[in-house]
Design a protein around this motif. Structure first.
Motif, PDB file in Angstrom:
ATOM      1  N   HIS A  99       0.102  17.485   4.678  1.00 35.84           N
ATOM      2  CA  HIS A  99      -0.710  18.033   3.890  1.00 35.84           C
ATOM      3  C   HIS A  99      -0.915  15.644   2.774  1.00 35.84           C
ATOM      4  O   HIS A  99      -2.327  15.468   3.022  1.00 35.84           O
ATOM      5  N   GLU A 100       0.354  14.853   2.610  1.00 34.44           N
ATOM      6  CA  GLU A 100       0.126  14.080   2.656  1.00 34.44           C
ATOM      7  C   GLU A 100      -0.414  12.860   3.922  1.00 34.44           C
ATOM      8  O   GLU A 100      -2.036  12.320   4.229  1.00 34.44           O
ATOM      9  N   VAL A 101      -0.384  12.782   5.146  1.00 36.36           N
ATOM     10  CA  VAL A 101      -1.154  12.909   6.389  1.00 36.36           C
ATOM     11  C   VAL A 101      -2.857  12.656   6.505  1.00 36.36           C
ATOM     12  O   VAL A 101      -3.528  12.672   6.613  1.00 36.36           O
ATOM     13  N   THR A 102      -2.977  14.619   5.695  1.00 32.74           N
ATOM     14  CA  THR A 102      -4.266  14.844   6.312  1.00 32.74           C
ATOM     15  C   THR A 102      -4.748  14.334   5.170  1.00 32.74           C
ATOM     16  O   THR A 102      -5.848  13.998   5.322  1.00 32.74           O
ATOM     17  N   ALA A 103      -4.888  14.360   3.902  1.00 35.87           N
ATOM     18  CA  ALA A 103      -4.809  13.652   2.487  1.00 35.87           C
ATOM     19  C   ALA A 103      -5.531  12.490   2.954  1.00 35.87           C
ATOM     20  O   ALA A 103      -6.988  11.695   2.769  1.00 35.87           O
ATOM     21  N   VAL A 104      -4.495  11.234   3.889  1.00 41.76           N
ATOM     22  CA  VAL A 104      -5.134   9.910   4.297  1.00 41.76           C
ATOM     23  C   VAL A 104      -6.245   9.767   5.243  1.00 41.76           C
ATOM     24  O   VAL A 104      -7.531   9.183   5.646  1.00 41.76           O
TER      25      VAL A 104
ATOM     26  N   LEU B 204       1.243  -1.077  -0.039  1.00 42.36           N
ATOM     27  CA  LEU B 204       0.591  -0.045  -0.135  1.00 42.36           C
ATOM     28  C   LEU B 204       1.052   1.221   0.438  1.00 42.36           C
ATOM     29  O   LEU B 204       0.358   2.296  -0.765  1.00 42.36           O
ATOM     30  N   SER B 205       1.786   1.518   0.547  1.00 37.40           N
ATOM     31  CA  SER B 205       2.958   2.568   0.985  1.00 37.40           C
ATOM     32  C   SER B 205       3.698   2.454  -0.453  1.00 37.40           C
ATOM     33  O   SER B 205       3.467   3.709  -1.507  1.00 37.40           O
ATOM     34  N   PRO B 206       3.760   1.909  -0.822  1.00 42.48           N
ATOM     35  CA  PRO B 206       4.127   1.958  -2.408  1.00 42.48           C
ATOM     36  C   PRO B 206       3.608   2.598  -3.255  1.00 42.48           C
ATOM     37  O   PRO B 206       3.540   2.856  -4.088  1.00 42.48           O
ATOM     38  N   LEU B 207       2.382   1.933  -3.406  1.00 42.12           N
ATOM     39  CA  LEU B 207       1.362   2.355  -4.327  1.00 42.12           C
ATOM     40  C   LEU B 207       0.934   3.963  -4.147  1.00 42.12           C
ATOM     41  O   LEU B 207       0.913   4.687  -4.682  1.00 42.12           O
ATOM     42  N   LEU B 208       0.788   4.272  -2.208  1.00 38.80           N
ATOM     43  CA  LEU B 208       0.573   5.828  -2.296  1.00 38.80           C
ATOM     44  C   LEU B 208       1.041   6.354  -2.847  1.00 38.80           C
ATOM     45  O   LEU B 208       1.312   7.247  -3.426  1.00 38.80           O
TER      46      LEU B 208
ATOM     47  N   GLN C 232       1.031   0.108   7.035  1.00 42.42           N
ATOM     48  CA  GLN C 232       1.303   0.134   6.864  1.00 42.42           C
ATOM     49  C   GLN C 232       1.370   1.620   5.141  1.00 42.42           C
ATOM     50  O   GLN C 232       2.185   2.402   5.065  1.00 42.42           O
ATOM     51  N   LEU C 233      -0.156   2.189   5.134  1.00 44.86           N
ATOM     52  CA  LEU C 233      -0.339   3.433   4.686  1.00 44.86           C
ATOM     53  C   LEU C 233       0.923   4.786   5.101  1.00 44.86           C
ATOM     54  O   LEU C 233       1.265   5.830   4.376  1.00 44.86           O
ATOM     55  N   ARG C 234       1.673   4.750   6.495  1.00 46.28           N
ATOM     56  CA  ARG C 234       2.086   5.536   6.863  1.00 46.28           C
ATOM     57  C   ARG C 234       4.008   5.883   5.864  1.00 46.28           C
ATOM     58  O   ARG C 234       3.968   6.650   5.852  1.00 46.28           O
ATOM     59  N   GLY C 235       4.197   4.551   4.916  1.00 47.25           N
ATOM     60  CA  GLY C 235       5.130   4.010   4.538  1.00 47.25           C
ATOM     61  C   GLY C 235       6.996   3.751   5.633  1.00 47.25           C
ATOM     62  O   GLY C 235       6.449   3.978   6.778  1.00 47.25           O
ATOM     63  N   GLN C 236       7.635   3.947   4.973  1.00 46.40           N
ATOM     64  CA  GLN C 236       8.862   3.837   5.492  1.00 46.40           C
ATOM     65  C   GLN C 236       9.385   5.617   6.316  1.00 46.40           C
ATOM     66  O   GLN C 236      10.365   5.200   6.862  1.00 46.40           O
ATOM     67  N   THR C 237       8.864   6.479   5.540  1.00 47.19           N
ATOM     68  CA  THR C 237       9.526   7.368   4.927  1.00 47.19           C
ATOM     69  C   THR C 237       8.166   8.674   6.069  1.00 47.19           C
ATOM     70  O   THR C 237       6.941   8.002   5.665  1.00 47.19           O
TER      71      THR C 237
END
Length: 258
Positions: A156-161, A108-112, A146-151
């Protein structure tokens, strides 16, 4: 493995990691069949990690063929980033097709990340978050984390999720996965701005606190950093005294009062 050694014209014994990187890069250039052969070979066990976060693939690269030919889909995290940056819907359909819920969640994180480069944060979040529908229990929690990713993500990205997650408990799980000592202050601000009620803010901090108990118990520089981290957030949020104590009790593993 012998075929890769002959094609790359080097010695795996002189510089094994460099040789493996070169073999992988050469396989990417030759096409999906060659890269799938690489992933399906013993070389994959010698890698220092997956593909680079934003690997370079030829414009005509057939990601679907790579996905079809690669036995271990976990190898495809880097490819999914590039695939989603070019064709987000096709990459989403591939992740959706993965039978193993844990493996699908890990993609999911790579997809996002890839989809955001093509669609922007808001639409990418909608596309990725939509894949958690139908999941429950530990599988759902793992996918959200996993949506948080490795970094650590941008604010803005956090707010969008967060705005795409349908359930309050999902939002709390994601927020707790994002917020840590290493999270930029602007991202922490973005997270808590989406939770206006003090009880919701408290619940996030109580969820995070157990991960720092050992550091606080052991003391030292990192233990002090952990204390300063929580103290700073508590002061910023200006939580009520009872809520503040609840967070500190969780951090120090003290039983709740009568």
């Amino acid at each position: 493995m012998q075929r890769f050694m002959e094609e790359e014209g080097g010695s795996i014994f002189n510089n094994p990691l460099g040789f493996v990187d070169a073999a992988k890069a050469g396989a990417i250039e030759r096409g999906p069949e060659a890269l799938a052969d690489f992933f399906n070979s013993d070389f994959s066990r010698l890698e220092r990690g997956g593909l680079p976060q934003v690997p370079h693939f030829p414009d005509s690269f057939d990601f679907q063929k790579l996905a079809d030919l690669t036995r271990d889909k976990a190898q495809l995290d880097g490819a999914v980033v590039a695939w989603a940056s070019r064709n987000p819907e096709a990459a989403r359909d591939f992740v959706k097709s993965v039978d193993d819920p844990k493996l699908a969640a890990n993609l999911l994180s790579p997809l996002l990340n890839g989809a955001a480069a093509n669609l922007g944060d808001d639409m990418a979040a909608e596309l990725a978050v939509g894949l958690i529908d139908g999941l429950s229990g530990q599988n759902r929690q793992h996918a959200i984390q996993q949506l948080r990713g490795q970094t650590r993500k941008s604010g803005h990205e956090v707010t969008a999720v967060l705005r795409q997650l349908p359930d309050p408990s999902d939002r709390e799980i994601y927020a707790a996965a994002v917020v840590s000592i290493g999270t930029p202050p602007t991202t922490i601000d973005a997270v808590f701005s989406e939770f206006e009620r003090p009880e919701d803010q408290t619940a996030i901090l109580v969820r995070i606190a157990p991960g720092y108990r050992m550091a606080v118990k052991n003391g030292g520089d990192y233990g002090q950093r952990a204390l300063d981290f929580f103290d700073g957030i508590l002061n910023q949020l200006q939580l009520p005294t009872e809520a503040r104590q609840q967070v500190l009790d969780s951090l120090h593993q003290r039983p709740p009062g009568p």
